[in-house]
Design a protein around this motif. Sequence first.
Motif: not given
Length: 863
Positions: A217-226, A521-526
């Motif tokens: 979640r942190y990597r997705a929020e801060h757009e860290i792709h490494g 996808l970056t996030a999937v929510t139900l």
Amino acid sequence: MTRGRLRIYLGAAPGVGKTYAMLAEAHRRRARGTDVVVGYVETHDRPLTVERLAGLETLPRRTAEYRGTAFTELDTEAVIARRPRVVLVDELAHTNVPGSRHAKRWQDVEEILDAGIDVISTVNVQHLESVNDVVEQITGVPQRETVPDEVVRRADQVELVDMAPEALRRRMAHGNVYAPEKVDAALGNYFRVGNLTALRELALLWLADKVDDQLDRYRAEHEIHGTWEARERVVVALTGGPEGDTLVRRAARVADRTKGADLLAVHVLPSDGLTGTDPAHLVRQRALVENLGGTYHQVVGDDIPTALLDFARGVNATQLVLGASRRGRVAQLFSRGVGVTTTAHSGPIDVHLVTHEEVSKGRRARPSRGGLTRWRRTAGFALAAVLLPLLTFVLHHLEGEFSLPSDILLFLVVVIGVALVGGLYPALFTAVSGSLLLNYYFTPPLDRFTISEQENLLALVVYVVVAAVVSAVVDLNYRRSREAARTRTEAEVLSALAGGVLRGQSTPRDILEDLRQTFGLTAVTLLERGPEAAGALGMHSDPDRWRIVSTVGGPPCTAPKAGETEIPIDDDLVLVLRGRTLRAEDRRVLEAFAAHAAVALRQQRLAAEAEQARPLAEADRIRTALLNAVSHDLRTPLSSAKAAVDSLRSPDVTWIEEDRDELVDTAAESLARLDRLVANLLDMSRLQAGVLGVLPRLTAVEDVVPRAVSSIEHLDATGVRIRISGGLPAVSADPALLERVLANLVANAVRHNPPGEPVTVTASAHADRVELRVIDRGPGIPVSARDAVFRPFQRLGDRDNGTGIGLGLALSRGLTEAMGGTLLPEETPGGGLTMVVTLRTARSLVPGPHRGGLEECGEPGGR
């Protein structure tokens, strides 16, 4: 209203200090001026915990009555009415008394969080739903109270309260966890070093997965792709070829070199179908991966190296295993191949190229994918721009060698070739351009755009029509092939999805994770609509109107409008996607994922409801059996005693001394039978409630066995043979309870033993245990029925109620386990049944003053 924050202290076992840590945190916050109250804290009468509770405001508990007994529960309404900033709620997995507002305490906590109040709670790892069965296998103790993993995963903070097994056992031995009379049995049963070590590892692994979610979640929020090498993850790429087995085993060996490394297998599905793959190979390789402890994944992508690297970076992989290319040397001259391209762009991910037997066999020819991409159309125009001038130049220098029809046929061949490469529009361009070149260079009069003869005009018109028709047919064939291949891909994805749901192996979270990985996808929510949101305006953009049921990936979507794509499932459920806008043709697959997620959610909730109803059903079964059995067994001795007493009191009959004594004996025997029956019923109820008093001490079995045999009424002295050698060590047992256990077992053995055959009672020492064996030569018990005979109100063979209500064996096992021992049935050599009672000797006790035992703990330290 902003939802409150949830903090959970997670422990591997009771006594590690979760409640103490929670109270310490409450004191720290109170010292900073935070409004903190105690909603419910269970101290278990531990002095240090009671001392730590002092000084905190404690809200009164709610009192509820159940079956004539008063229980205290968390008063949720009082907490919400008080509206503190933080409330302490102990034992998150606790089951409330039937008739409460919610069935589970975690549901009370959810309501408090929805009211905007922060909650600090505690839970043990054995109460997490996903590891509940594993804990039962390790400890042999079923855990009836569970909490869904998703509830704990959604917590804003989960803190592990850890303690080494040896330290926890020392704490117990010092009396800091249980009362002295319960310590020995706890140390010898649930709290063995092996059990505690396994539970500790489960807690650490579960928390590691929680940390992985937070990191993703942190990597997705801060757009860290490494790639962050926080944990080894090995990804193996499967093509669907026979070499996949070799690659999976090689990747498993790479993962085994690092303790705790994850193994993930991925297969890239081209968006136009599963071309060049064998589904049978993939099915076998998926089973192999799962048998090796890994997971199988599928992703969709036309560019295989890019799709592999996107997946590897998405799961934070550190190593990627690929098979060496099967393509020939000539093909490698024109394209570097997947392995070389992936290695060149892998960055910090280590890539292993593994050789295999298929390398030398070359690569099988693949059928054309049929996808008319922009690149292919461009190639078609380029091919036309090259072939048309070249053919015109060659035919012009061979003027006179070919007639006009031959020239037209050669130009038609070029049109077909361009159509095969670029489709309709490049082919039409080639046909029109070719007709102009034919008209100018090869149709009299030459070097002019005029036609003198009608035959030549007809030939050129037919050429253009034929070229256009051929181009249209080729293009249509491409499109149909592409649609068929795409349908095949969808069928493969949906088949894997449906298989997991039908086998009951997919949770809503698993399905959402598969959807996220499949479409990148970056996030999937139900999301689920709240009850107060029915008919509300603007609810699609209001996060307070929706509740997150499950989410994977980056920051969750709190409302349907918060994502790029929303898939309505029904009036109350919606699936929200974030990361990229998907194509319209993907809608069908997305709707299938959404429907399966809803099915998995309903299955999960039905299973939870069934689990909650199971204790009630069991209690109802026992109550029904009790009423059916007691209706006869109580009435028979009561009727006999009453008839005897009424006869003695009758003034109309003068009884002689012999008859009077017989009536008195009948009344006494009936009342004694009634007394035993009531005593068994009371003891069984105390056992099930966990309140039976056990007073163990060092006991000599050679003294107890004769007393037990002599206490059995109407037993022929020759019916039991006692073979106990001298010098046996003393055992830890309650003498009175042990006598009752042996009396029940011997009486049961005599009842089923053939006439004239004696029942044998033996005793022998084995290491730190003493085994008492009650041996009969009766019909025995089938292996499949050995557990059933220990259930209350169970009689083998459905005997009539005159033989008793079936409490003897159930009560005997319960009393034996309450003394820290075991009772197991075995087959007697030569036929019959042997009941084996195993008790601990003095040598197995903790050094120091003897503290006795306790009942087998279903939830150690629980109320």
